[in-house]
Design a protein around this motif. Structure first.
Motif, PDB file in Angstrom:
ATOM      1  N   LEU A  19      16.977  43.134 -15.891  1.00  0.00           N
ATOM      2  CA  LEU A  19      17.457  42.113 -16.818  1.00  0.00           C
ATOM      3  C   LEU A  19      17.360  42.580 -18.260  1.00  0.00           C
ATOM      4  N   ASN A  20      16.294  43.314 -18.580  1.00  0.00           N
ATOM      5  CA  ASN A  20      16.057  43.716 -19.965  1.00  0.00           C
ATOM      6  C   ASN A  20      17.041  44.787 -20.439  1.00  0.00           C
ATOM      7  N   SER A  21      17.445  45.683 -19.546  1.00  0.00           N
ATOM      8  CA  SER A  21      18.308  46.794 -19.948  1.00  0.00           C
ATOM      9  C   SER A  21      19.669  46.335 -20.473  1.00  0.00           C
ATOM     10  N   PRO A  22      20.456  45.535 -19.705  1.00  0.00           N
ATOM     11  CA  PRO A  22      21.730  45.061 -20.271  1.00  0.00           C
ATOM     12  C   PRO A  22      21.552  44.097 -21.433  1.00  0.00           C
ATOM     13  N   LEU A  23      20.457  43.315 -21.414  1.00  0.00           N
ATOM     14  CA  LEU A  23      20.177  42.414 -22.534  1.00  0.00           C
ATOM     15  C   LEU A  23      20.028  43.190 -23.831  1.00  0.00           C
ATOM     16  N   THR A  24      19.212  44.234 -23.792  1.00  0.00           N
ATOM     17  CA  THR A  24      18.961  45.025 -25.000  1.00  0.00           C
ATOM     18  C   THR A  24      20.231  45.711 -25.486  1.00  0.00           C
ATOM     19  N   THR A  25      20.978  46.316 -24.552  1.00  0.00           N
ATOM     20  CA  THR A  25      22.206  47.019 -24.937  1.00  0.00           C
ATOM     21  C   THR A  25      23.204  46.069 -25.591  1.00  0.00           C
ATOM     22  N   GLN A  26      23.406  44.896 -24.983  1.00  0.00           N
ATOM     23  CA  GLN A  26      24.379  43.952 -25.533  1.00  0.00           C
ATOM     24  C   GLN A  26      23.879  43.309 -26.824  1.00  0.00           C
ATOM     25  N   TYR A  27      22.562  43.107 -26.937  1.00  0.00           N
ATOM     26  CA  TYR A  27      22.020  42.556 -28.178  1.00  0.00           C
ATOM     27  C   TYR A  27      22.217  43.543 -29.331  1.00  0.00           C
ATOM     28  N   VAL A  28      21.890  44.798 -29.084  1.00  0.00           N
ATOM     29  CA  VAL A  28      22.092  45.827 -30.110  1.00  0.00           C
ATOM     30  C   VAL A  28      23.575  45.935 -30.466  1.00  0.00           C
ATOM     31  N   TYR A  29      24.440  45.863 -29.458  1.00  0.00           N
ATOM     32  CA  TYR A  29      25.884  45.964 -29.689  1.00  0.00           C
ATOM     33  C   TYR A  29      26.356  44.833 -30.600  1.00  0.00           C
ATOM     34  N   LYS A  68      28.087  53.947 -33.519  1.00  0.00           N
ATOM     35  CA  LYS A  68      26.791  53.545 -34.087  1.00  0.00           C
ATOM     36  C   LYS A  68      25.819  53.098 -32.994  1.00  0.00           C
ATOM     37  N   VAL A  69      26.315  52.344 -32.018  1.00  0.00           N
ATOM     38  CA  VAL A  69      25.440  51.878 -30.935  1.00  0.00           C
ATOM     39  C   VAL A  69      24.940  53.058 -30.114  1.00  0.00           C
ATOM     40  N   SER A  70      25.842  53.995 -29.828  1.00  0.00           N
ATOM     41  CA  SER A  70      25.453  55.164 -29.041  1.00  0.00           C
ATOM     42  C   SER A  70      24.410  56.004 -29.785  1.00  0.00           C
ATOM     43  N   LEU A  71      24.606  56.180 -31.092  1.00  0.00           N
ATOM     44  CA  LEU A  71      23.631  56.941 -31.891  1.00  0.00           C
ATOM     45  C   LEU A  71      22.301  56.201 -31.974  1.00  0.00           C
ATOM     46  N   PHE A  72      22.363  54.871 -32.075  1.00  0.00           N
ATOM     47  CA  PHE A  72      21.129  54.089 -32.127  1.00  0.00           C
ATOM     48  C   PHE A  72      20.363  54.214 -30.813  1.00  0.00           C
ATOM     49  N   ASN A  73      21.082  54.150 -29.692  1.00  0.00           N
ATOM     50  CA  ASN A  73      20.429  54.351 -28.389  1.00  0.00           C
ATOM     51  C   ASN A  73      19.804  55.736 -28.298  1.00  0.00           C
ATOM     52  N   LEU A  74      20.497  56.716 -28.882  1.00  0.00           N
ATOM     53  CA  LEU A  74      19.973  58.085 -28.900  1.00  0.00           C
ATOM     54  C   LEU A  74      18.656  58.147 -29.673  1.00  0.00           C
ATOM     55  N   GLN A  75      18.598  57.465 -30.804  1.00  0.00           N
ATOM     56  CA  GLN A  75      17.373  57.452 -31.617  1.00  0.00           C
ATOM     57  C   GLN A  75      16.226  56.778 -30.860  1.00  0.00           C
ATOM     58  N   MET A  76      16.524  55.687 -30.162  1.00  0.00           N
ATOM     59  CA  MET A  76      15.484  55.007 -29.380  1.00  0.00           C
ATOM     60  C   MET A  76      14.961  55.899 -28.263  1.00  0.00           C
TER      61      MET A  76
END
Length: 461
Positions: A19-29, A68-76
């Protein structure tokens, strides 16, 4: 009253993770979308702000957001690389002396703290960059690999008979598929019906209940805790683990060493590709021409989770008519086909259909673990699987970071490039399997000897 079952821990953890994985991705998006321009996304649907026409001004904007989202995920991912790798290695190795509950508690505390922070971040609309710091701190307590490794070690401690152990592990695979599938199916409705704050709160509550169960109800699988266990230092524990790993390969014959290294290389290269590309699916589905909303993403996640159950059924059925290595070939080839199909998926129906070739994606990982266990003695199993846990943690975090970087660099000119690249990279474990088949023929007598020695060791106990 203590309960000797770790299955509830895995179920609650899988629920929270799925549940947390898609939540976080879509929230960041959504946050990056709104911070990048003057556009907003309503929770009811995101299709109104997803342009399919390249001449639309929003089209270029959403391409920038994808980068930007992809780069942010990369930083995390990079922020959690080193602490996650070290903590997993240290906690799991120390559990041989300190008990299996030790890494279970620490990884649960880290996951709970990270989820609670997501609640606060979404409620107060704090800067999304703070997620990078929370990822780093959470990784210090271990990650999901730490919890899963400790859970399987817990089961191995309890089950002395191989048949009983196989059944318990098979049940875990089944529960993993069922829980992740149902959670993925409902994740979109959580976002649409409750919003991000309440959805993150549900994850936090589940992790809190999980921690309470581990602390007060779960029985420790290691009954004895002598004073010697307490006196063993962290430095000595790490030194002993490195020494056992070194001796594992040093004392092996040339054929055993070659076969073992080949199997490890095959498994890690396959693991690298499949784990690395998995988070890209959500970004790919959010962007045009698919423009999926949160409900469709939940359906896709649920279909993706079916692979755990279908791979288990595949192993059970194929084991009656073919060798392990042939099952690994089937899983690798079908996954390769699925990656290539995903690169050209342009409609919702096609994106659902590409899930079919992924039904046996998990099968090579399970089969290769079994093959690795057959080329080492029973007294070396723990050391070998410690090496596997270390390599999987390192490979997993590195893979996700690498594929996020590739997607960010290529999304503007061809979104499906990362999936085509994955299909090509899967040729590496496929070729390696051919080499394994050749080497295993020459090492067949040695493997048979190892299995006989392992059987004798088991009977002596």
């Amino acid at each position: 009253m203590k309960i000797p079952f770790v299955e509830p821990v895995i179920c609650l953890s899988v629920f929270a993770l799925t549940l947390n994985s898609p939540l976080t991705t879509q929230y960041v998006y959504r946050r990056i979308w709104e911070e990048t321009g003057n556009y907003s996304i309503a929770l009811e649907s995101n299709t109104s702000e997803c342009a399919k026409n390249k001449s639309s001004p929003i089209f270029a904007f959403q391409e920038e957001v994808q980068k930007k989202v992809s780069l942010f995920n990369l930083q995390m991912d990079i922020s959690g690389l080193i602490p996650g790798l070290v903590s997993t290695f240290v906690f799991l190795s120390h559990s041989d002396h300190g008990g299996r509950k030790f890494p279970l508690i620490l990884s649960s505390v880290g996951a709970l703290a990270n989820s609670a922070w997501l609640c606060l971040l979404s409620y107060f609309a704090l800067p999304v960059q703070l997620l990078i710091a929370s990822t780093f701190i959470g990784a210090l307590f271990g990650n999901y690999t730490t919890l899963l490794g400790a859970s399987f070690a817990y089961i191995v401690d309890q089950c002395k008979e191989k048949k009983q152990r196989t059944i318990r592990i098979a049940i875990i695979d089944f529960l993993f598929g069922v829980v992740s599938g149902l959670t993925g199916l409902s994740s979109g409705y959580f976002i649409r019906g409750l919003g991000f704050v309440w959805s993150f709160l549900i994850v936090t509550v589940a992790l809190f209940v999980n921690l309470i169960y581990i602390l007060f109800f779960l029985e420790d699988s290691m009954k004895e805790s002598s004073s010697q266990n307490i006196s063993v230092s962290w430095t000595e524990t790490l030194k002993n683990l490195f020494h056992r790993t070194y001796m594992l390969f040093k004392n092996a014959s040339g054929e055993q060493r070659s076969l073992c290294c080949l199997l490890l290389f095959t498994m890690i290269t396959y693991f690298f590709v499949t784990i690395g590309v998995s988070p890209i699916f959500v970004l790919y589905e959010l962007d045009s021409p698919l423009c999926w909303d949160e409900v469709l993403i939940g359906y896709g996640s649920a279909l993706g989770s079916v692979t755990f159950f279908s791979s288990f059924l595949g192993i059970w059925l194929f084991s009656y008519c073919m060798e392990d290595i042939h099952m690994a070939f089937i899983g690798t080839f079908t996954t390769m086909v699925g990656m290539a199909m995903t690169a050209f998926a342009r409609t919702t129906l096609m994106m659902f259909l590409v899930r079919l070739p992924f039904l046996f994606t998990v099968m090579p990982l399970s089969v290769l673990r079994s093959m690795i266990s057959k080329v080492v003695r029973s007294t070396e199993q723990g050391t070998m699987f410690a090496c596997l846990a270390f390599l999987e943690t390192l490979g997993g975090i590195t893979a996700v970071s690498t594929f996020n970087g590739i997607y960010s660099a290529t999304v503007a000119w061809y979104k499906g490039f990362v999936f085509l690249l994955s299909a090509v990279l899967l040729l590496i474990p496929a070729i390696s399997l051919c080499v394994v088949k050749y080497v295993s023929r020459n090492a067949g007598s040695y493997v048979l000897l190892i299995q006989e020695e392992s059987s004798e060791d088991t009977s002596d106990r």
